[in-house]
Design a protein around this motif. Structure first.
Motif, PDB file in Angstrom:
ATOM      1  N   VAL A 105      53.533  34.193  39.486  1.00 13.46           N
ATOM      2  CA  VAL A 105      52.306  34.964  39.286  1.00 13.46           C
ATOM      3  C   VAL A 105      51.877  35.544  40.624  1.00 13.46           C
ATOM      4  CG1 VAL A 105      49.883  34.892  38.596  1.00 13.46           C
ATOM      5  CG2 VAL A 105      51.585  33.539  37.334  1.00 13.46           C
ATOM      6  N   GLN A 106      51.493  36.802  40.591  1.00 17.01           N
ATOM      7  CA  GLN A 106      50.990  37.461  41.798  1.00 17.01           C
ATOM      8  C   GLN A 106      49.729  38.241  41.476  1.00 17.01           C
ATOM      9  OE1 GLN A 106      54.297  39.932  43.107  1.00 17.01           O
ATOM     10  NE2 GLN A 106      54.966  38.346  44.531  1.00 17.01           N
ATOM     11  N   LEU A 107      48.843  38.356  42.466  1.00 16.03           N
ATOM     12  CA  LEU A 107      47.667  39.199  42.355  1.00 16.03           C
ATOM     13  C   LEU A 107      47.720  40.234  43.460  1.00 16.03           C
ATOM     14  CD1 LEU A 107      46.668  36.717  40.626  1.00 16.03           C
ATOM     15  CD2 LEU A 107      44.377  37.402  41.315  1.00 16.03           C
ATOM     16  N   GLN A 108      47.468  41.478  43.096  1.00 17.50           N
ATOM     17  CA  GLN A 108      47.510  42.577  44.049  1.00 17.50           C
ATOM     18  C   GLN A 108      46.171  43.299  44.039  1.00 17.50           C
ATOM     19  OE1 GLN A 108      50.179  43.577  46.162  1.00 17.50           O
ATOM     20  NE2 GLN A 108      48.501  44.786  47.019  1.00 17.50           N
ATOM     21  N   ALA A 109      45.512  43.297  45.188  1.00 18.34           N
ATOM     22  CA  ALA A 109      44.219  43.964  45.326  1.00 18.34           C
ATOM     23  C   ALA A 109      44.395  45.304  46.024  1.00 18.34           C
ATOM     24  CB  ALA A 109      43.255  43.086  46.099  1.00 18.34           C
ATOM     25  N   SER A 110      43.530  46.237  45.681  1.00 13.74           N
ATOM     26  CA  SER A 110      43.568  47.552  46.314  1.00 13.74           C
ATOM     27  C   SER A 110      42.181  48.179  46.256  1.00 13.74           C
ATOM     28  CB  SER A 110      44.581  48.459  45.608  1.00 13.74           C
ATOM     29  OG  SER A 110      44.218  48.664  44.250  1.00 13.74           O
ATOM     30  N   GLY A 111      42.012  49.270  47.004  1.00 14.01           N
ATOM     31  CA  GLY A 111      40.782  50.039  46.926  1.00 14.01           C
ATOM     32  C   GLY A 111      39.867  49.937  48.121  1.00 14.01           C
ATOM     33  N   GLY A 112      40.203  49.115  49.087  1.00 11.96           N
ATOM     34  CA  GLY A 112      39.353  48.999  50.257  1.00 11.96           C
ATOM     35  C   GLY A 112      39.433  50.238  51.133  1.00 11.96           C
ATOM     36  N   LEU A 161      37.042  48.438  44.005  1.00 12.92           N
ATOM     37  CA  LEU A 161      38.200  47.587  44.240  1.00 12.92           C
ATOM     38  C   LEU A 161      38.847  47.232  42.905  1.00 12.92           C
ATOM     39  CD1 LEU A 161      36.775  45.068  46.879  1.00 12.92           C
ATOM     40  CD2 LEU A 161      37.757  47.349  47.240  1.00 12.92           C
ATOM     41  N   SER A 162      40.162  47.088  42.936  1.00 10.39           N
ATOM     42  CA  SER A 162      40.908  46.654  41.764  1.00 10.39           C
ATOM     43  C   SER A 162      41.802  45.492  42.156  1.00 10.39           C
ATOM     44  CB  SER A 162      41.793  47.781  41.220  1.00 10.39           C
ATOM     45  OG  SER A 162      41.035  48.898  40.850  1.00 10.39           O
ATOM     46  N   CYS A 163      42.063  44.625  41.202  1.00 10.24           N
ATOM     47  CA  CYS A 163      42.958  43.498  41.432  1.00 10.24           C
ATOM     48  C   CYS A 163      43.702  43.219  40.132  1.00 10.24           C
ATOM     49  CB  CYS A 163      42.177  42.272  41.881  1.00 10.24           C
ATOM     50  SG  CYS A 163      43.200  40.807  42.123  1.00 10.24           S
ATOM     51  N   THR A 166      29.080  45.708  40.621  1.00  8.49           N
ATOM     52  CA  THR A 166      29.357  45.408  39.222  1.00  8.49           C
ATOM     53  C   THR A 166      30.807  44.969  39.078  1.00  8.49           C
ATOM     54  OG1 THR A 166      27.755  47.066  38.484  1.00  8.49           O
ATOM     55  CG2 THR A 166      29.361  46.288  36.867  1.00  8.49           C
ATOM     56  N   ILE A 167      30.998  43.792  38.493  1.00  9.54           N
ATOM     57  CA  ILE A 167      32.340  43.298  38.219  1.00  9.54           C
ATOM     58  C   ILE A 167      32.668  43.557  36.754  1.00  9.54           C
ATOM     59  CG2 ILE A 167      31.582  40.935  37.684  1.00  9.54           C
ATOM     60  CD1 ILE A 167      34.156  39.940  39.057  1.00  9.54           C
ATOM     61  N   SER A 168      33.900  43.936  36.501  1.00 12.25           N
ATOM     62  CA  SER A 168      34.352  44.162  35.130  1.00 12.25           C
ATOM     63  C   SER A 168      35.834  43.813  35.053  1.00 12.25           C
ATOM     64  CB  SER A 168      34.111  45.617  34.699  1.00 12.25           C
ATOM     65  OG  SER A 168      34.822  46.513  35.532  1.00 12.25           O
ATOM     66  N   ARG A 169      36.358  43.751  33.859  1.00 12.17           N
ATOM     67  CA  ARG A 169      37.768  43.414  33.721  1.00 12.17           C
ATOM     68  C   ARG A 169      38.370  44.107  32.519  1.00 12.17           C
ATOM     69  NH1 ARG A 169      38.050  37.068  32.998  1.00 12.17           N
ATOM     70  NH2 ARG A 169      40.102  37.368  32.026  1.00 12.17           N
ATOM     71  N   ASP A 170      39.672  44.308  32.590  1.00  6.16           N
ATOM     72  CA  ASP A 170      40.455  44.834  31.478  1.00  6.16           C
ATOM     73  C   ASP A 170      41.497  43.771  31.159  1.00  6.16           C
ATOM     74  OD1 ASP A 170      42.340  46.107  29.855  1.00  6.16           O
ATOM     75  OD2 ASP A 170      42.002  48.060  30.765  1.00  6.16           O
ATOM     76  N   ASN A 171      41.253  43.020  30.105  1.00  6.14           N
ATOM     77  CA  ASN A 171      42.131  41.888  29.796  1.00  6.14           C
ATOM     78  C   ASN A 171      43.551  42.343  29.437  1.00  6.14           C
ATOM     79  OD1 ASN A 171      40.210  39.857  30.256  1.00  6.14           O
ATOM     80  ND2 ASN A 171      39.380  40.103  28.185  1.00  6.14           N
ATOM     81  N   THR A 216      43.471  42.963  34.809  1.00  5.57           N
ATOM     82  CA  THR A 216      42.880  43.594  35.980  1.00  5.57           C
ATOM     83  C   THR A 216      41.382  43.344  36.042  1.00  5.57           C
ATOM     84  OG1 THR A 216      44.577  45.313  36.036  1.00  5.57           O
ATOM     85  CG2 THR A 216      42.507  45.787  37.167  1.00  5.57           C
ATOM     86  N   VAL A 217      40.900  43.082  37.247  1.00  6.48           N
ATOM     87  CA  VAL A 217      39.474  42.946  37.502  1.00  6.48           C
ATOM     88  C   VAL A 217      39.064  44.019  38.498  1.00  6.48           C
ATOM     89  CG1 VAL A 217      39.814  41.224  39.339  1.00  6.48           C
ATOM     90  CG2 VAL A 217      37.628  41.332  38.122  1.00  6.48           C
ATOM     91  N   TYR A 218      37.873  44.555  38.312  1.00  7.38           N
ATOM     92  CA  TYR A 218      37.354  45.614  39.165  1.00  7.38           C
ATOM     93  C   TYR A 218      36.062  45.148  39.831  1.00  7.38           C
ATOM     94  CZ  TYR A 218      40.398  48.279  36.049  1.00  7.38           C
ATOM     95  OH  TYR A 218      41.471  48.736  35.324  1.00  7.38           O
ATOM     96  N   LEU A 219      35.784  45.730  40.980  1.00  8.69           N
ATOM     97  CA  LEU A 219      34.494  45.529  41.627  1.00  8.69           C
ATOM     98  C   LEU A 219      33.986  46.894  42.067  1.00  8.69           C
ATOM     99  CD1 LEU A 219      32.454  43.330  42.493  1.00  8.69           C
ATOM    100  CD2 LEU A 219      33.471  43.465  44.783  1.00  8.69           C
ATOM    101  N   GLN A 220      32.983  47.381  41.351  1.00  5.61           N
ATOM    102  CA  GLN A 220      32.340  48.642  41.727  1.00  5.61           C
ATOM    103  C   GLN A 220      31.234  48.312  42.711  1.00  5.61           C
ATOM    104  OE1 GLN A 220      33.049  51.913  40.795  1.00  5.61           O
ATOM    105  NE2 GLN A 220      31.516  52.421  42.347  1.00  5.61           N
ATOM    106  N   MET A 221      31.334  48.868  43.894  1.00  3.79           N
ATOM    107  CA  MET A 221      30.380  48.577  44.953  1.00  3.79           C
ATOM    108  C   MET A 221      29.603  49.845  45.274  1.00  3.79           C
ATOM    109  SD  MET A 221      32.725  46.170  47.418  1.00  3.79           S
ATOM    110  CE  MET A 221      33.784  47.523  47.896  1.00  3.79           C
TER     111      MET A 221
END
Length: 119
Positions: free
Chosen positions: A1-8, A19-21, A67-72, A76-81
């Motif tokens: 299992v891996q998690l990849q974050a992006s958007g910074g 941000l997305s992960c 705001t945190i949200s997710r797409d199951n 993917t989890v998102y962070l709108q800042m």
């Protein structure tokens, strides 16, 4: 299992970033997904959390701005800042609590993504 974050990136005060992960690999069930951050010289802190029912909670310092949200379906989890402040400058990390195909339940962390808020 891996998690990849992006958007910074670099943003001026008052600006916005998203941000997305995304989790990938042998995922059987996905539970809480969490964004944390660590600023230079400070301890890592939880910024926002969302469970698989969509319930959320936030650190007081970001309530009303993030705001945190997710797409199951996409794991993917998102962070709108929004309304970013210089004090939001930090490395942002995501982690997910999940079970893999062997039904082992654990927290899996992604590598951080740098967010810098400066004029």
């Amino acid at each position: 299992v891996q998690l990849q974050a992006s958007g910074g990136g670099l943003m001026q005060p008052g600006g916005s970033l998203r941000l997305s992960c995304t989790a990938s690999g042998s995922i059987f069930s996905l539970y809480d997904m969490v964004w944390c951050r660590q600023a230079p010289g400070k301890q890592r802190e939880v910024v926002a959390r969302i469970n698989n029912a969509g319930d959320t909670n936030y650190a007081d310092s970001v309530k009303g701005r993030f705001t945190i949200s997710r797409d199951n379906a996409k794991y993917t989890v998102y962070l709108q800042m929004n309304s970013l402040k210089p004090e939001d400058t930090a490395v942002y990390y995501c982690y997910a609590n999940l079970t893999d195909y062997s039904l082992r339940r654990a927290d899996y962390w992604g590598k951080g993504t740098q967010v810098t808020v400066s004029s």
